[in-house]
Motif scaffolding. Sequence first.
Motif, mmCIF file in Angstrom:
data_model
loop_
_atom_site.group_PDB
_atom_site.id
_atom_site.type_symbol
_atom_site.label_atom_id
_atom_site.label_comp_id
_atom_site.label_asym_id
_atom_site.label_seq_id
_atom_site.Cartn_x
_atom_site.Cartn_y
_atom_site.Cartn_z
ATOM 1 N N LYS A 166 0.825 -1.203 0.000
ATOM 2 C CA LYS A 166 0.000 0.000 0.000
ATOM 3 C C LYS A 166 0.863 1.259 0.000
ATOM 4 C CE LYS A 166 -4.144 -1.916 2.197
ATOM 5 N NZ LYS A 166 -5.040 -1.861 3.380
ATOM 6 N N ARG A 167 1.982 1.223 0.747
ATOM 7 C CA ARG A 167 2.884 2.370 0.779
ATOM 8 C C ARG A 167 3.463 2.650 -0.600
ATOM 9 N NH1 ARG A 167 8.003 3.907 0.983
ATOM 10 N NH2 ARG A 167 8.716 1.792 0.546
ATOM 11 N N LYS A 168 3.886 1.593 -1.284
ATOM 12 C CA LYS A 168 4.453 1.746 -2.621
ATOM 13 C C LYS A 168 3.408 2.266 -3.607
ATOM 14 C CE LYS A 168 8.159 -1.683 -2.331
ATOM 15 N NZ LYS A 168 8.701 -2.970 -2.869
ATOM 16 N N GLU A 169 2.179 1.747 -3.480
ATOM 17 C CA GLU A 169 1.111 2.203 -4.368
ATOM 18 C C GLU A 169 0.814 3.681 -4.152
ATOM 19 O OE1 GLU A 169 -2.067 -0.433 -3.465
ATOM 20 O OE2 GLU A 169 -1.396 -2.005 -4.854
ATOM 21 N N GLU A 170 0.835 4.124 -2.883
ATOM 22 C CA GLU A 170 0.589 5.530 -2.581
ATOM 23 C C GLU A 170 1.723 6.406 -3.115
ATOM 24 O OE1 GLU A 170 -1.300 8.946 -1.005
ATOM 25 O OE2 GLU A 170 -1.964 6.945 -1.602
ATOM 26 N N MET A 171 2.956 5.943 -2.977
ATOM 27 C CA MET A 171 4.099 6.691 -3.506
ATOM 28 C C MET A 171 4.021 6.803 -5.025
ATOM 29 S SD MET A 171 5.945 7.719 -0.971
ATOM 30 C CE MET A 171 7.518 8.101 -1.733
ATOM 31 N N GLU A 172 3.612 5.728 -5.672
ATOM 32 C CA GLU A 172 3.474 5.745 -7.132
ATOM 33 C C GLU A 172 2.374 6.695 -7.561
ATOM 34 O OE1 GLU A 172 2.837 1.706 -8.184
ATOM 35 O OE2 GLU A 172 4.941 1.110 -7.877
ATOM 36 N N ARG A 173 1.274 6.722 -6.798
ATOM 37 C CA ARG A 173 0.163 7.626 -7.122
ATOM 38 C C ARG A 173 0.602 9.084 -6.998
ATOM 39 N NH1 ARG A 173 -3.437 10.718 -4.779
ATOM 40 N NH2 ARG A 173 -2.650 10.251 -2.678
ATOM 41 N N LEU A 174 1.306 9.395 -5.920
ATOM 42 C CA LEU A 174 1.773 10.766 -5.713
ATOM 43 C C LEU A 174 2.772 11.178 -6.792
ATOM 44 C CD1 LEU A 174 2.236 10.735 -1.832
ATOM 45 C CD2 LEU A 174 0.430 11.883 -3.134
ATOM 46 N N GLU A 175 3.624 10.260 -7.196
ATOM 47 C CA GLU A 175 4.603 10.566 -8.238
ATOM 48 C C GLU A 175 3.910 10.828 -9.576
ATOM 49 O OE1 GLU A 175 8.211 11.222 -10.203
ATOM 50 O OE2 GLU A 175 7.611 11.308 -8.107
ATOM 51 N N LYS A 176 2.864 10.048 -9.878
ATOM 52 C CA LYS A 176 2.109 10.269 -11.119
ATOM 53 C C LYS A 176 1.440 11.642 -11.105
ATOM 54 C CE LYS A 176 1.129 5.426 -12.234
ATOM 55 N NZ LYS A 176 0.068 4.391 -12.352
ATOM 56 N N GLU A 177 0.901 12.013 -9.961
ATOM 57 C CA GLU A 177 0.271 13.330 -9.838
ATOM 58 C C GLU A 177 1.309 14.436 -10.012
ATOM 59 O OE1 GLU A 177 -1.775 13.566 -6.146
ATOM 60 O OE2 GLU A 177 -3.412 12.234 -6.774
ATOM 61 N N ARG A 178 2.502 14.238 -9.426
ATOM 62 C CA ARG A 178 3.561 15.238 -9.550
ATOM 63 C C ARG A 178 4.005 15.389 -11.004
ATOM 64 N NH1 ARG A 178 9.064 16.110 -9.446
ATOM 65 N NH2 ARG A 178 9.505 13.914 -9.810
ATOM 66 N N GLN A 179 4.145 14.243 -11.686
ATOM 67 C CA GLN A 179 4.556 14.294 -13.090
ATOM 68 C C GLN A 179 3.490 14.971 -13.948
ATOM 69 O OE1 GLN A 179 7.441 13.557 -14.391
ATOM 70 N NE2 GLN A 179 8.331 12.767 -12.480
ATOM 71 N N ALA A 180 2.223 14.727 -13.640
ATOM 72 C CA ALA A 180 1.133 15.355 -14.394
ATOM 73 C C ALA A 180 1.143 16.871 -14.182
ATOM 74 C CB ALA A 180 -0.208 14.768 -13.953
ATOM 75 N N GLU A 181 1.415 17.312 -12.946
ATOM 76 C CA GLU A 181 1.486 18.742 -12.664
ATOM 77 C C GLU A 181 2.662 19.387 -13.399
ATOM 78 O OE1 GLU A 181 1.671 19.130 -8.478
ATOM 79 O OE2 GLU A 181 -0.437 18.589 -8.144
ATOM 80 N N LEU A 182 3.792 18.683 -13.447
ATOM 81 C CA LEU A 182 4.953 19.206 -14.160
ATOM 82 C C LEU A 182 4.677 19.355 -15.645
ATOM 83 C CD1 LEU A 182 7.929 17.288 -12.473
ATOM 84 C CD2 LEU A 182 7.416 19.727 -12.328
ATOM 85 N N ARG A 183 3.998 18.351 -16.217
ATOM 86 C CA ARG A 183 3.670 18.432 -17.649
ATOM 87 C C ARG A 183 2.729 19.591 -17.918
ATOM 88 N NH1 ARG A 183 3.607 12.749 -17.073
ATOM 89 N NH2 ARG A 183 1.338 12.771 -16.783
ATOM 90 N N SER A 184 1.776 19.813 -17.030
ATOM 91 C CA SER A 184 0.834 20.913 -17.186
ATOM 92 C C SER A 184 1.549 22.253 -17.078
ATOM 93 C CB SER A 184 -0.255 20.809 -16.114
ATOM 94 O OG SER A 184 -1.128 21.912 -16.174
ATOM 95 N N TYR A 185 2.477 22.356 -16.131
ATOM 96 C CA TYR A 185 3.228 23.591 -15.931
ATOM 97 C C TYR A 185 4.118 23.897 -17.134
ATOM 98 C CZ TYR A 185 6.470 26.932 -13.823
ATOM 99 O OH TYR A 185 7.233 28.040 -13.554
ATOM 100 N N LYS A 186 4.755 22.860 -17.665
ATOM 101 C CA LYS A 186 5.616 23.036 -18.828
ATOM 102 C C LYS A 186 4.812 23.499 -20.040
ATOM 103 C CE LYS A 186 9.213 19.737 -17.498
ATOM 104 N NZ LYS A 186 9.844 18.426 -17.803
ATOM 105 N N GLY A 187 3.565 23.016 -20.128
ATOM 106 C CA GLY A 187 2.701 23.427 -21.242
ATOM 107 C C GLY A 187 2.382 24.909 -21.190
ATOM 108 N N LEU A 188 2.255 25.419 -19.979
ATOM 109 C CA LEU A 188 1.959 26.848 -19.826
ATOM 110 C C LEU A 188 3.179 27.710 -20.108
ATOM 111 C CD1 LEU A 188 -0.172 26.798 -16.552
ATOM 112 C CD2 LEU A 188 -1.003 27.245 -18.870
ATOM 113 N N MET A 189 4.372 27.149 -19.925
ATOM 114 C CA MET A 189 5.588 27.930 -20.022
ATOM 115 C C MET A 189 6.253 27.893 -21.399
ATOM 116 S SD MET A 189 5.961 29.403 -17.131
ATOM 117 C CE MET A 189 7.670 29.935 -17.176
ATOM 118 N N VAL A 190 5.647 27.220 -22.403
ATOM 119 C CA VAL A 190 6.246 27.201 -23.741
ATOM 120 C C VAL A 190 6.231 28.607 -24.310
ATOM 121 C CG1 VAL A 190 5.653 24.799 -24.181
ATOM 122 C CG2 VAL A 190 4.037 26.602 -24.793
#
Length: 215
Positions: A166-190
Amino acid sequence: MVFYFKARPEAGDYTIFMGLDKYENEELIKYGFPEDIWFHVDKMSSAHVYVRMHKGQTIDDISEGLLEDCVQLVKANSIQGNKVNSVDVVYTPWSNLKKTASMDVGQVGFHNPKMVRTVKVEKRINEVVNRLNKTKVERKPDLRAEREAVNAAERAERKLQLREKKRKEEMERLEKERQAELRSYKGLMVAENMTSNKDIGSSNKSLQELEEDFM
């Protein structure tokens, strides 16, 4: 009373054991371990002999030397089988032993006969039997307590593994959310989506109008 023997050193660190009588055999049947392999002279009265394999091992992991120790011990502890040559010894995983209310004390059957293996023992090998008897130790174990202790340890291990999963699954979920936020931020900064001060200065629009366009 349970008798414990040490298998030949070259076979590995294995314990072979058997009950004093049919009543002790009944306890061994009831409180066995998944790693236990049961041996008995076929169609004759004999001791119930077990070898405890290592965690994760199966009947397929019994080496030739370990098998010889077990079958020689069970033959030597059969009144009739010890007197004759060429006897069959059957063996099967403890989990395949079947016990019903109609059976006599110490008597067992099998859930799946196809899981029972047979090996022919041509004669008693005194060298093997004598070596095993030199390692013989008598104990009065609390078989039920031993089985319950193992069950408790296995439950604790499963809980630990579940928490870790469960800990690993939660860490993976948080990392996916972080990566999604980074992609969204990069899209705004082009560059094509950004307005420089130079662009503002060359534009006829007011700062307020440019802000409204951005929004």
